[in-house]
Design an enzyme around this catalytic site. Structure first.
Site, PDB file in Angstrom:
ATOM      1  N   ASN A 147      16.912  44.741 120.112  1.00 47.30           N
ATOM      2  CA  ASN A 147      15.709  43.932 120.308  1.00 47.30           C
ATOM      3  C   ASN A 147      14.824  43.877 119.066  1.00 47.30           C
ATOM      4  O   ASN A 147      14.914  44.766 118.230  1.00 47.30           O
ATOM      5  CB  ASN A 147      14.891  44.527 121.467  1.00 47.30           C
ATOM      6  CG  ASN A 147      15.255  43.896 122.788  1.00 47.30           C
ATOM      7  OD1 ASN A 147      15.504  42.711 122.867  1.00 47.30           O
ATOM      8  ND2 ASN A 147      15.262  44.717 123.831  1.00 47.30           N
ATOM      9  N   HIS A 151      13.805  36.089 126.009  1.00 49.96           N
ATOM     10  CA  HIS A 151      12.599  36.520 126.713  1.00 49.96           C
ATOM     11  C   HIS A 151      11.569  35.397 126.842  1.00 49.96           C
ATOM     12  O   HIS A 151      10.389  35.650 127.074  1.00 49.96           O
ATOM     13  CB  HIS A 151      11.957  37.771 126.061  1.00 49.96           C
ATOM     14  CG  HIS A 151      12.790  39.012 126.231  1.00 49.96           C
ATOM     15  ND1 HIS A 151      12.364  40.264 125.845  1.00 49.96           N
ATOM     16  CD2 HIS A 151      14.034  39.197 126.761  1.00 49.96           C
ATOM     17  CE1 HIS A 151      13.292  41.159 126.122  1.00 49.96           C
ATOM     18  NE2 HIS A 151      14.328  40.532 126.671  1.00 49.96           N
ATOM     19  N   TYR A 181       9.616  37.608 131.559  1.00 47.77           N
ATOM     20  CA  TYR A 181       8.660  37.868 130.481  1.00 47.77           C
ATOM     21  C   TYR A 181       7.566  36.810 130.377  1.00 47.77           C
ATOM     22  O   TYR A 181       6.535  37.039 129.741  1.00 47.77           O
ATOM     23  CB  TYR A 181       9.390  38.016 129.142  1.00 47.77           C
ATOM     24  CG  TYR A 181      10.080  39.358 129.042  1.00 47.77           C
ATOM     25  CD1 TYR A 181       9.390  40.473 128.584  1.00 47.77           C
ATOM     26  CD2 TYR A 181      11.399  39.530 129.445  1.00 47.77           C
ATOM     27  CE1 TYR A 181       9.995  41.719 128.505  1.00 47.77           C
ATOM     28  CE2 TYR A 181      12.019  40.767 129.385  1.00 47.77           C
ATOM     29  CZ  TYR A 181      11.311  41.861 128.909  1.00 47.77           C
ATOM     30  OH  TYR A 181      11.900  43.095 128.846  1.00 47.77           O
TER      31      TYR A 181
HETATM   32  P1  NAD Z   1      17.738  54.432 121.829  1.00 50.38           P
HETATM   33  O1  NAD Z   1      16.375  54.856 121.468  1.00 50.38           O
HETATM   34  O2  NAD Z   1      18.512  55.284 122.730  1.00 50.38           O
HETATM   35  O3  NAD Z   1      18.548  54.170 120.486  1.00 50.38           O
HETATM   36  C1  NAD Z   1      19.939  54.033 120.491  1.00 50.38           C
HETATM   37  C2  NAD Z   1      20.527  54.789 119.325  1.00 50.38           C
HETATM   38  O4  NAD Z   1      20.262  54.113 118.099  1.00 50.38           O
HETATM   39  C3  NAD Z   1      19.957  56.196 119.151  1.00 50.38           C
HETATM   40  O5  NAD Z   1      20.956  57.155 119.408  1.00 50.38           O
HETATM   41  C4  NAD Z   1      19.476  56.207 117.710  1.00 50.38           C
HETATM   42  O6  NAD Z   1      19.691  57.426 117.053  1.00 50.38           O
HETATM   43  C5  NAD Z   1      20.287  55.075 117.104  1.00 50.38           C
HETATM   44  N1  NAD Z   1      19.826  54.551 115.824  1.00 50.38           N
HETATM   45  C6  NAD Z   1      18.577  54.401 115.349  1.00 50.38           C
HETATM   46  N2  NAD Z   1      18.584  53.854 114.129  1.00 50.38           N
HETATM   47  C7  NAD Z   1      19.884  53.610 113.829  1.00 50.38           C
HETATM   48  C8  NAD Z   1      20.545  53.040 112.722  1.00 50.38           C
HETATM   49  N3  NAD Z   1      19.877  52.619 111.643  1.00 50.38           N
HETATM   50  N4  NAD Z   1      21.898  52.944 112.749  1.00 50.38           N
HETATM   51  C9  NAD Z   1      22.591  53.374 113.820  1.00 50.38           C
HETATM   52  N5  NAD Z   1      22.016  53.929 114.889  1.00 50.38           N
HETATM   53  C10 NAD Z   1      20.687  54.039 114.901  1.00 50.38           C
HETATM   54  O7  NAD Z   1      17.633  52.955 122.370  1.00 50.38           O
HETATM   55  P2  NAD Z   1      18.048  52.261 123.737  1.00 50.38           P
HETATM   56  O8  NAD Z   1      16.929  52.399 124.680  1.00 50.38           O
HETATM   57  O9  NAD Z   1      19.397  52.635 124.143  1.00 50.38           O
HETATM   58  O10 NAD Z   1      18.044  50.760 123.234  1.00 50.38           O
HETATM   59  C11 NAD Z   1      18.840  50.397 122.122  1.00 50.38           C
HETATM   60  C12 NAD Z   1      18.486  49.035 121.635  1.00 50.38           C
HETATM   61  O11 NAD Z   1      18.889  48.064 122.571  1.00 50.38           O
HETATM   62  C13 NAD Z   1      16.994  48.821 121.421  1.00 50.38           C
HETATM   63  O12 NAD Z   1      16.785  48.002 120.302  1.00 50.38           O
HETATM   64  C14 NAD Z   1      16.582  48.131 122.683  1.00 50.38           C
HETATM   65  O13 NAD Z   1      15.422  47.358 122.531  1.00 50.38           O
HETATM   66  C15 NAD Z   1      17.779  47.270 122.921  1.00 50.38           C
HETATM   67  N6  NAD Z   1      17.954  46.776 124.289  1.00 50.38           N
HETATM   68  C16 NAD Z   1      18.160  45.451 124.424  1.00 50.38           C
HETATM   69  C17 NAD Z   1      18.309  44.889 125.658  1.00 50.38           C
HETATM   70  C18 NAD Z   1      18.467  43.403 125.755  1.00 50.38           C
HETATM   71  O14 NAD Z   1      18.219  42.834 126.794  1.00 50.38           O
HETATM   72  N7  NAD Z   1      18.864  42.730 124.684  1.00 50.38           N
HETATM   73  C19 NAD Z   1      18.279  45.698 126.795  1.00 50.38           C
HETATM   74  C20 NAD Z   1      18.085  47.074 126.625  1.00 50.38           C
HETATM   75  C21 NAD Z   1      17.927  47.606 125.356  1.00 50.38           C
HETATM   76  C1  G6P Z   2      15.035  44.518 129.767  1.00 49.91           C
HETATM   77  C2  G6P Z   2      15.091  43.616 128.611  1.00 49.91           C
HETATM   78  C3  G6P Z   2      15.195  44.330 127.341  1.00 49.91           C
HETATM   79  C4  G6P Z   2      14.000  45.258 127.371  1.00 49.91           C
HETATM   80  C5  G6P Z   2      14.468  46.381 128.217  1.00 49.91           C
HETATM   81  C6  G6P Z   2      13.502  47.518 128.311  1.00 49.91           C
HETATM   82  O1  G6P Z   2      13.978  44.002 130.445  1.00 49.91           O
HETATM   83  O2  G6P Z   2      15.945  42.562 128.763  1.00 49.91           O
HETATM   84  O3  G6P Z   2      15.262  43.451 126.298  1.00 49.91           O
HETATM   85  O4  G6P Z   2      13.434  45.553 126.181  1.00 49.91           O
HETATM   86  O5  G6P Z   2      14.863  45.910 129.487  1.00 49.91           O
HETATM   87  O6  G6P Z   2      14.013  48.536 129.115  1.00 49.91           O
HETATM   88  P1  G6P Z   2      13.435  50.004 129.046  1.00 49.91           P
HETATM   89  O7  G6P Z   2      14.070  50.731 130.163  1.00 49.91           O
HETATM   90  O8  G6P Z   2      13.820  50.525 127.695  1.00 49.91           O
HETATM   91  O9  G6P Z   2      11.952  49.873 129.170  1.00 49.91           O
HETATM   92 MN    MN Z   3      16.246  41.500 126.869  1.00 51.55          MN
END
Ligand code: NAD
Ligand code: G6P
Ligand code: MN
Ligand code: MN
Length: 433
Positions: free
Chosen positions: A147, A199, A253
């Site tokens: 994100n 979003h 959103y």
């Molecule tokens: P998280 O905090 O668990 O991070 C995931 C991993 O990324 C961690 O283990 C961290 O050490 C690692 N990391 C950080 N910097 C890094 C780098 N430069 N290279 C490689 N690894 C690195 O995060 P999460 O809650 O699992 O979310 C991960 C990502 O996915 C976030 O950016 C979040 O916003 C996104 N996300 C997107 C959606 C969506 O709808 N598109 C949904 C959920 C999460």
């Molecule tokens: C969903 C979205 C992601 C968002 C995430 C946050 O709503 O599609 O893009 O950022 O969930 O989830 P979390 O559990 O990390 O608050």
């Molecule tokens: Mn999303």
């Protein structure tokens, strides 16, 4: 045989990803799965990586699961690369939420000032990854979840000049899981059309006789209050009269914009109580990793559904399988517009219904928006372009423009002071500024 790489492999969502591959084992000739992280994430990587290995073994598969901190070794000859990393870890998210909160403004992962800073931190890293991919796996597909997913995909396409990318989000997936039952239908008997940006998209729905059922779904949402909202979004209803005029279903959103006052009040309440979403996620994550440490656990635990992104990894697996097996499935993805939304530039990223197959995403035409939605989407898309430009150039004035144009940041003294404070707080992750 496929080599699939996930950057940010230490994420608590990884078991969902593995579950998605296992479900599609007949469609995917997987040989190697590489989970990549950084030293700060090594502990998480080891715990969730061991869990991933148990899941593969329990499914009776001989896939190799590699855990590594060496991104380049992982990328070498990869076929698919998915990204789910968080630059600055959850600590940075706490700042994205709490610093705007201290100014009486919304603190949110992908919206307002926090969303802008998440993009500024992430874009240098993703462009570095693209650079590595050009050298080490020039034929690979990049499946981005990081994100703010739409803005990151925009940066990959426009500045990285890399078009073999699909940007994903679970919000449309959740709508399509939840809504059919509201009108006693099954998804396979409905036609969905989404358009907008990540979003910030709307959708319309038709049944198998060609009759539009968008308003029927809206009516049921008001009757049942079951709107398929992700767990991270506070549920305040849209104004019914607005939806009746719009004749489309907004995404979850949109309430940050359409019910800005109420969403801000709620967010500031959480801020005051030290209960922002990042703080809540820290608690959920602790619970999840305690479960993952159990050497007997070899399936995705139900507690993962407490995360807002539930189902997102499944979408990543489906995108990979659809490209690999040329499935020509309908998915909602961030991809180049190519005229699908004539109100937006054709050479920039939008989030739309598309057919996913061997050539990637083929966007479906949506057509023009009514004036209100056209106004919003043009503002929001152009704001994304200002943000990506600021992230690439490190230009202060461009970053200030992003703050001023953002509808959730009132312009003026506060906007500039907030920007200055957030630049200092994020210094470590902003080499471009
Ligand atoms: P998280 O905090 O668990 O991070 C995931 C991993 O990324 C961690 O283990 C961290 O050490 C690692 N990391 C950080 N910097 C890094 C780098 N430069 N290279 C490689 N690894 C690195 O995060 P999460 O809650 O699992 O979310 C991960 C990502 O996915 C976030 O950016 C979040 O916003 C996104 N996300 C997107 C959606 C969506 O709808 N598109 C949904 C959920 C999460
Ligand atoms: C969903 C979205 C992601 C968002 C995430 C946050 O709503 O599609 O893009 O950022 O969930 O989830 P979390 O559990 O990390 O608050
Ligand atoms: Mn999303
Ligand atoms: Mn503003």
């Amino acid at each position: 045989a496929l080599k699939i790489v996930t950057i940010g492999g230490g994420s608590s969502y990884t078991p969902e990803l593995i579950e998605g591959y296992i479900k599609r084992q007949a469609q995917l000739a997987i040989k190697e799965i590489w989970l990549v992280d950084i030293p700060e994430g090594e502990q998480k990587l080891n715990v969730v990586g061991a869990m991933a290995k148990r899941m593969v073994k329990a499914a009776g598969l001989d896939w190799e699961v590699h855990l590594t901190l060496d991104r380049r070794a992982a990328l070498k000859d990869a076929d698919f690369v998915s990204t789910q990393f968080r630059v600055g870890l959850l600590e940075a998210r706490v700042k994205d939420e709490r610093i705007p909160g201290s100014y009486g403004l919304l603190g949110q992962e992908t919206n307002g000032a926090g969303g802008i800073f998440k993009a500024l931190r992430t874009i240098p890293v993703i462009l570095d990854i693209v650079k590595d991919m050009k050298e080490l796996c020039p034929n690979a597909w990049l499946i981005n979840f990081t994100n703010p997913s739409g803005i990151i995909t925009e940066a990959i396409q426009h500045y990285g000049q890399w078009n073999k990318v699909i940007g994903l989000c679970n919000v449309p997936v959740m709508a399509m899981i939840n809504e059919p039952a509201l009108i006693n239908k099954e998804l396979k008997d409905l036609t969905y059309k989404f358009a907008g940006i990540d979003h910030f998209h709307w959708h319309r729905v038709w049944d198998n006789t060609g009759k539009e059922v968008t308003m029927d779904i809206i009516n049921q949402i008001y009757a049942d209050k079951n709107n398929g909202l992700p767990k991270n979004i506070f549920d305040i209803s849209f104004f019914r009269e607005q939806l009746e005029q719009m004749k489309m279903i907004p995404c979850g959103y949109h309430r940050y914009y359409y019910r800005q006052t109420e969403m801000l009040e709620h967010s500031l309440e959480e801020f005051k109580n030290n209960a922002t979403r990042a703080q809540e996620v820290m608690r959920i994550e602790h619970e999840l990793f305690t479960l993952y440490q159990d050497p007997h656990l070899d399936y995705k635990p139900k507690q993962l559904a407490e995360r807002g992104g539930a189902h997102y990894s499944d979408a990543a697996c489906e995108a990979i399988a659809s490209i690999y097996a040329d499935k020509k499935t309908h998915m909602v993805v961030s991809t180049l517009n190519k005229g699908a939304i004539p109100d937006l530039p054709s050479d920039h990223t939008v989030e739309v219904s598309a057919q996913i197959g061997a050539t990637g995403a083929i966007p479906m035409t949506f057509g023009h928006f009514q004036p209100a939605e056209r106004g919003w989407i043009q503002l929001m898309k152009n704001m994304e372009l200002v943000i990506t430009q600021a992230a690439v150039t490190g230009d202060y004035g461009t970053a200030l423009q992003a703050f001023i144009i953002n509808p959730l940041i009132p312009s003026g003294r506060h906007a500039k002071n907030l920007l200055d404070e957030m630049l200092v707080a994020n210094k470590r992750y902003l080499p471009q500024f």
